[in-house]
Structures are given as structure tokens and as C-alpha cells.
Scaffold this motif. Structure first.
Motif, mmCIF file in Angstrom:
data_model
loop_
_atom_site.group_PDB
_atom_site.id
_atom_site.type_symbol
_atom_site.label_atom_id
_atom_site.label_comp_id
_atom_site.label_asym_id
_atom_site.label_seq_id
_atom_site.Cartn_x
_atom_site.Cartn_y
_atom_site.Cartn_z
ATOM 1 N N UNK A 1 -7.538 -1.127 -11.188
ATOM 2 C CA UNK A 1 -6.525 -0.289 -10.528
ATOM 3 C C UNK A 1 -5.303 -1.124 -10.164
ATOM 4 N N UNK A 2 -5.544 -2.314 -9.630
ATOM 5 C CA UNK A 2 -4.418 -3.175 -9.237
ATOM 6 C C UNK A 2 -3.638 -3.655 -10.462
ATOM 7 N N UNK A 3 -4.307 -3.889 -11.563
ATOM 8 C CA UNK A 3 -3.599 -4.292 -12.791
ATOM 9 C C UNK A 3 -2.620 -3.205 -13.204
ATOM 10 N N UNK A 4 -3.052 -1.950 -13.129
ATOM 11 C CA UNK A 4 -2.174 -0.845 -13.510
ATOM 12 C C UNK A 4 -1.000 -0.721 -12.530
ATOM 13 N N UNK A 5 -1.247 -0.958 -11.244
ATOM 14 C CA UNK A 5 -0.161 -0.904 -10.252
ATOM 15 C C UNK A 5 0.826 -2.041 -10.497
ATOM 16 N N UNK A 6 0.316 -3.220 -10.854
ATOM 17 C CA UNK A 6 1.217 -4.338 -11.214
ATOM 18 C C UNK A 6 2.056 -3.970 -12.432
#
Ligand code: THU
Length: 127
Positions: free
Chosen positions: A88-93
Motif C-alpha cells: 500500500x505504501x509503495x503505491x502511495x509513494x
């Protein structure tokens, strides 16, 4: 800014982690294109699904300050070496990636490791 300095800041902010359920503390530090730095830690909730990761906490602070171009994200956990961001954090980055590239910095016994976001999330989702 030196990547080691970003890691040092991630170490500091990880001390504020609120993680009584997982007991897995995380700190993250974001460097934006203009040289600004934003830090965040994970914070959990008794309603488990409401947990916010350190990376998204730090990115939220950058966005709230009007910064949308992330050059680098340093991540640290006292509980694991080379703590990589969740999906999820990769996509937000990816949403706030820099055109010139976004580096993900982790650390462990062999020193710091730098990966591109492109390596960690090839073909991120775009509308
Ligand atoms: N966590 C983060 O803060 N960042 C990640 O990229 C992975 C997981 C947190 C969420 C939760 O509080 C704890 O680590 C265990 O999953």
C-alpha cells in the motif's frame, strides 16, 4: 541531504511509534524535491484496520505542506533489518514520485541499501 542523515531521522521518529498491538515500530523520513524533510511513525488502533504506516504518515505531512514530489524515503524499524515498505505504501509513494526518480532507503548490518521505487513497484497503478 545525505541518505544516512535521512536514516538517522527515521531512527529518531521510530521512537515515537505507537504500536502496542504488533510491537513492530517503524519510522520513515521523506525528502522532497526542494530539500524539505518530513518524518512519520506508524500508529495503530484497537480497530486494527485503522493502522497507519510510518511511510504514509510521513508522506501525509509532506502533502499537507504542499510538497508532492518525493526524492527519497528512508525507512527504519528497530525490529527488523532492511524494513521495506508494504504494498500500500509503495503505491502511495508512486502517486507522489519524482520525475527524476524516487529512492527507497533501508538499513541493516551491512549499511544502507538504496532501491528505486521503480524496482520495488514496477508498473504502479495510474488512472
Ligand atoms: N508498518 C509500517 O509502518 N510500514 C510498513 O511499510 C509495513 C508495516 C507497520 C504497520 C503496523 O503498525 C506494523 O508495522 C506491523 O505491521
Amino acid at each position: 541531504m545525505e541518505y544516512q542523515t535521512l536514516i538517522d531521522k527515521a531512527v529518531e521518529v521510530s521512537k515515537h511509534s505507537y504500536s502496542p498491538y504488533s510491537k513492530f515500530a517503524v519510522g520513515a523520513c521523506v525528502l522532497t524535491e526542494d530539500g524539505s524533510v518530513y518524518c512519520g511513525c506508524n500508529f495503530e488502533n484497537s480497530s486494527f484496520g485503522l493502522t497507519i504506516c510510518a511511510e504514509r504518515n510521513a508522506i501525509g505531512s509532506a502533502v499537507a505542506d504542499g510538497k508532492r514530489n518525493i526524492k527519497a524515503v528512508a525507512i527504519y524499524s528497530p525490529n527488523a533489518e532492511y524494513c521495506y515498505p508494504c504494498g500500500a505504501c509503495r503505491q502511495v509513494m508512486y502517486e507522489f514520485r519524482s520525475e527524476s526518480g524516487t529512492d527507497i532507503i533501508t538499513t541493516g548490518a551491512d549499511g544502507i541499501r538504496v532501491n528505486s521505487l521503480e524496482e520495488l513497484l514496477p508498473e504502479g497503478f495510474n488512472l
